[in-house]
Design a protein around this motif. Structure first.
Motif, PDB file in Angstrom:
ATOM      1  N   GLU A  55       0.917  -1.198  -0.016  1.00  0.00           N
ATOM      2  CA  GLU A  55      -0.061  -0.012   0.053  1.00  0.00           C
ATOM      3  C   GLU A  55       0.896   1.426  -0.154  1.00  0.00           C
ATOM      4  O   GLU A  55       0.516   2.069  -0.739  1.00  0.00           O
ATOM      5  N   ARG A  56       2.018   1.249   0.642  1.00  0.00           N
ATOM      6  CA  ARG A  56       2.885   2.502   0.929  1.00  0.00           C
ATOM      7  C   ARG A  56       3.500   2.704  -0.280  1.00  0.00           C
ATOM      8  O   ARG A  56       3.526   3.900  -1.033  1.00  0.00           O
ATOM      9  N   GLN A  59       1.102   3.735  -3.097  1.00  0.00           N
ATOM     10  CA  GLN A  59       0.599   5.055  -2.955  1.00  0.00           C
ATOM     11  C   GLN A  59       1.612   6.137  -3.489  1.00  0.00           C
ATOM     12  O   GLN A  59       1.203   7.272  -4.222  1.00  0.00           O
TER      13      GLN A  59
END
Length: 108
Positions: A55-56, A59
């Motif tokens: 996710e990091r 993003q």
């Protein structure tokens, strides 16, 4: 005093977990994530730490792709696909990439 000690322990735990956070290179070398043709990484092994990393990283990539797209008057999807192809092509031996058929392949 007890409250300060608890807060200090909480801060110490947070700091130690940040220091020990999984890096993208570590996750790739451990076979936990792989590159996709869409320009984003995906989890090969599904666990909390790997998902947080995915996710990091994704993003950050989405933000960067949007900047490049805005600067060049193209869609961010086009930028992501171009980046994805390069990242898959450049992945070193032993790392996973998701092929055109959607299956994980370990580069040889």
């Amino acid at each position: 005093m007890k409250r300060i000690a608890i807060l200090s322990l909480g801060a110490l735990w947070l700091f130690s977990s940040m220091v020990q956070a999984l890096t993208l290179d570590e996750a790739k070398s451990q076979g936990r994530v792989g590159e996709t043709l869409g320009g984003y990484i995906a989890a090969v092994k599904n666990d909390v730490e790997t998902q947080a990393l995915v996710e990091r990283i994704n993003q950050g990539r989405a933000e960067k792709y949007q900047q490049v797209a805005d600067d060049n008057h193209v869609s961010s999807d086009n930028v992501a696909r171009l980046a994805g192809q390069k990242l898959v092509d450049r992945a070193p031996a032993g790392q996973y990439v998701r092929g055109i058929n959607g299956q994980w392949i370990r580069k040889g």
